[in-house]
Design a protein around this motif. Sequence first.
Motif, mmCIF file in Angstrom:
data_model
loop_
_atom_site.group_PDB
_atom_site.id
_atom_site.type_symbol
_atom_site.label_atom_id
_atom_site.label_comp_id
_atom_site.label_asym_id
_atom_site.label_seq_id
_atom_site.Cartn_x
_atom_site.Cartn_y
_atom_site.Cartn_z
ATOM 1 N N ILE A 41 -31.343 61.291 -59.448
ATOM 2 C CA ILE A 41 -31.004 59.868 -59.280
ATOM 3 C C ILE A 41 -30.370 59.574 -57.921
ATOM 4 C CG2 ILE A 41 -30.867 59.264 -61.739
ATOM 5 C CD1 ILE A 41 -27.811 59.603 -61.547
ATOM 6 N N GLU A 42 -30.322 60.585 -57.040
ATOM 7 C CA GLU A 42 -29.682 60.348 -55.744
ATOM 8 C C GLU A 42 -30.441 59.298 -54.932
ATOM 9 O OE1 GLU A 42 -29.680 64.353 -54.250
ATOM 10 O OE2 GLU A 42 -31.570 64.117 -53.184
ATOM 11 N N LYS A 43 -31.746 59.171 -55.203
ATOM 12 C CA LYS A 43 -32.559 58.222 -54.428
ATOM 13 C C LYS A 43 -32.058 56.783 -54.582
ATOM 14 C CE LYS A 43 -36.513 59.341 -56.424
ATOM 15 N NZ LYS A 43 -36.191 60.297 -57.502
ATOM 16 N N TYR A 44 -31.446 56.494 -55.716
ATOM 17 C CA TYR A 44 -30.913 55.142 -55.928
ATOM 18 C C TYR A 44 -29.785 54.855 -54.930
ATOM 19 C CZ TYR A 44 -33.508 55.157 -60.331
ATOM 20 O OH TYR A 44 -34.501 55.214 -61.271
ATOM 21 N N ALA A 45 -28.966 55.871 -54.686
ATOM 22 C CA ALA A 45 -27.865 55.708 -53.728
ATOM 23 C C ALA A 45 -28.407 55.660 -52.307
ATOM 24 C CB ALA A 45 -26.873 56.851 -53.878
ATOM 25 N N ILE A 46 -29.358 56.544 -52.014
ATOM 26 C CA ILE A 46 -29.929 56.603 -50.662
ATOM 27 C C ILE A 46 -30.522 55.243 -50.283
ATOM 28 C CG2 ILE A 46 -31.788 57.645 -49.280
ATOM 29 C CD1 ILE A 46 -31.273 60.257 -50.952
ATOM 30 N N GLU A 47 -31.224 54.639 -51.235
ATOM 31 C CA GLU A 47 -31.874 53.345 -51.001
ATOM 32 C C GLU A 47 -30.856 52.235 -50.697
ATOM 33 O OE1 GLU A 47 -35.474 50.969 -51.006
ATOM 34 O OE2 GLU A 47 -35.007 53.101 -50.800
ATOM 35 N N ILE A 48 -29.777 52.202 -51.479
ATOM 36 C CA ILE A 48 -28.767 51.154 -51.280
ATOM 37 C C ILE A 48 -28.048 51.339 -49.946
ATOM 38 C CG2 ILE A 48 -26.530 50.313 -52.136
ATOM 39 C CD1 ILE A 48 -27.753 50.888 -54.997
ATOM 40 N N LEU A 49 -27.728 52.588 -49.635
ATOM 41 C CA LEU A 49 -27.055 52.865 -48.361
ATOM 42 C C LEU A 49 -27.948 52.427 -47.196
ATOM 43 C CD1 LEU A 49 -25.507 56.350 -49.203
ATOM 44 C CD2 LEU A 49 -24.237 54.234 -48.768
ATOM 45 N N LYS A 50 -29.229 52.732 -47.311
ATOM 46 C CA LYS A 50 -30.192 52.377 -46.265
ATOM 47 C C LYS A 50 -30.238 50.860 -46.086
ATOM 48 C CE LYS A 50 -34.437 54.813 -45.580
ATOM 49 N NZ LYS A 50 -35.650 55.191 -46.340
ATOM 50 N N ARG A 51 -30.315 50.159 -47.197
ATOM 51 C CA ARG A 51 -30.361 48.696 -47.146
ATOM 52 C C ARG A 51 -29.144 48.131 -46.414
ATOM 53 N NH1 ARG A 51 -28.547 46.042 -52.390
ATOM 54 N NH2 ARG A 51 -26.597 46.604 -51.330
ATOM 55 N N ASP A 52 -27.986 48.780 -46.619
ATOM 56 C CA ASP A 52 -26.745 48.310 -46.007
ATOM 57 C C ASP A 52 -26.551 48.851 -44.586
ATOM 58 O OD1 ASP A 52 -26.303 47.064 -48.387
ATOM 59 O OD2 ASP A 52 -24.798 48.494 -49.117
ATOM 60 N N GLY A 81 -28.362 68.985 -68.601
ATOM 61 C CA GLY A 81 -29.641 68.395 -68.201
ATOM 62 C C GLY A 81 -29.603 66.898 -67.964
ATOM 63 N N VAL A 82 -28.409 66.306 -67.920
ATOM 64 C CA VAL A 82 -28.307 64.873 -67.625
ATOM 65 C C VAL A 82 -28.397 64.688 -66.104
ATOM 66 C CG1 VAL A 82 -26.768 62.860 -67.705
ATOM 67 C CG2 VAL A 82 -26.849 64.446 -69.649
ATOM 68 N N PRO A 83 -29.208 63.704 -65.633
ATOM 69 C CA PRO A 83 -29.237 63.449 -64.190
ATOM 70 C C PRO A 83 -27.863 62.946 -63.732
ATOM 71 C CG PRO A 83 -31.015 62.286 -65.323
ATOM 72 C CD PRO A 83 -30.087 62.798 -66.379
ATOM 73 N N THR A 84 -27.303 63.574 -62.714
ATOM 74 C CA THR A 84 -25.962 63.183 -62.290
ATOM 75 C C THR A 84 -25.950 62.809 -60.819
ATOM 76 O OG1 THR A 84 -25.308 65.404 -61.619
ATOM 77 C CG2 THR A 84 -24.898 64.803 -63.905
ATOM 78 N N LEU A 85 -24.955 62.012 -60.467
ATOM 79 C CA LEU A 85 -24.748 61.671 -59.061
ATOM 80 C C LEU A 85 -23.261 61.815 -58.753
ATOM 81 C CD1 LEU A 85 -25.939 60.523 -56.390
ATOM 82 C CD2 LEU A 85 -25.261 58.264 -57.219
ATOM 83 N N TYR A 86 -22.961 62.761 -57.870
ATOM 84 C CA TYR A 86 -21.565 62.925 -57.409
ATOM 85 C C TYR A 86 -21.571 62.532 -55.943
ATOM 86 C CZ TYR A 86 -17.014 65.217 -56.586
ATOM 87 O OH TYR A 86 -15.708 65.491 -56.256
#
Length: 529
Positions: A424-435, A462-467
């Motif tokens: 799920i890191e791509k969700y963070a990468i996308e938002i950071l990029k937008r900003d 096995g849960v997708p995590t984001l730290y």
Amino acid sequence: MRIRELLITAPLFFTIVSCNSGKDAAIAADSINAEDLSRYMEVIASDEFMGRAPATKGEELTIKYLSEEFKRIGVLPGNGESYLQEVPLIKKSADPKMKFEIKGAQGTLKPLFATDFVGGTPQIAENSSFENSDIVFVGYGIVAPEREWNDYQGIDVKGKTVIMLINDPGYATKDSALFDGKSMTYEGRWTYKFEEAARQGAAAAIIIHETGAAAYPWGVVENSWTDSKMYLADNMLSKSPLILQSWVTTDFAKKIFVLAGLNYEEQLVSATKRGFKAVPMNLKASASIASKTEYTKSNNVVALLPGNGKSDETIIYTAHWDHFGVNNSFKGDSILNGAVDNATGVAALLEIAEAFTKLGKKQDRSIVFLSVTCEEQGLLGSEYYVNHPLYPLEKCAGNINMDGLNILGKTKDMTIIGMGKSPIEKYAIEILKRDGRYARPDAAPEKGSYFRSDHLSFARKGVPTLYLGNGVDNVEHGIKWGVEQMEKWITENYHKPSDNFEPEKWNFEGMVQDIRVFFEVGYNIANAK
Ligand SMILES: [Zn+2]
């Protein structure tokens, strides 16, 4: 399976986000502000809360405050009628007078507690002992079939004493083809090594400390083993035959190898080779430990915003509320207020919960706000939660963990700790990029930060995590300054009474900016197709 699904749906998803994330989310994100965060942190990190040690008056105040705030914000109790999930614990007292000796043909070693070794027993009995247990050098003490590695291959260590190295062969050789190269792995961590020794039926497990490989000096090991230790009441070590878990200094380890007539350096090298065979050392270990067991309990705090449509699926935000309480060995100020670690994360949890209520409608998936206990005792609250989940883990779309937020001002970057491990890191990468910002990988993966906060408990299931951690590329002062300030803070304040809430010294802008990212990542996952 889950990773592949997310990868396949990702491109489609992002086109949806750009319209979905729109005005409502932006308004809700804007509600996250420094004044609210300060109000929370001032209370959570106050002297009145006495450093928030589990199973103390400090806990009572903390969990009451968090429950009341979640209620005021309009977020429901997450455990039926209650905001609390009880976590049964045991507390084992340390025995600095414990007897421990190692006998060989050439003599006997009697190490000094704290100077040469530290240790304790996970056993419930008040007196635990073993005598003349054969010592075996088991290299790194790792069994990892997926890496085709087994340090216990062909040897039975039941009732024996195993001695082993910290970290893993990849770190020692810097060979990127071995384990994860210099990045620490789960098998490199001390917790794993004791558990594996217990699974193998050993009576005692000894880890050889080395500052670089452990990522911290002897003093850190000493501090954490000379006081009492907490375990989950239901834990595998207490049920195993493991009587002694111990660390020795490098210097003392060398004496053990000399007594065995073995060359320490040669053994280190052979332990990094595939096909390493454990080495019986022809030495006998004996120990006797007097340690009291106190049954106690602590609490996770959990709140819920039910979803609509996919309400059986969840996003779980986590931030540990506990810290170290009061430690009188510190002169002067003896309260470890844990303002950065982790009043910041808990304040963010409350503020994000409030932002979700500002959306005025339910999200597709349910959002769970989980403030766990006993992180500082070894991720115990989160481990208990994943073993007793209040919402099915297989329907958890993501865990977003917050631990120690930015007090140094706005940054161009944020750090994804364990980058590449998170679907799920791509969700963070996308938002950071937008900003106009960017994501960076952990600068020092060999320090094992990925294995040192609560998302790990979820990742292991096995849960997708984001730290997602603080950035260092400070907008005003640049990267060099950012790295220096971060290191300075760690040296001076990390796990010390000086980790105080100091609004006059802190810059809240970076924290606010980062928390808005945490909010939006959760929002996007909650509504992803
Ligand atoms: Zn922390």
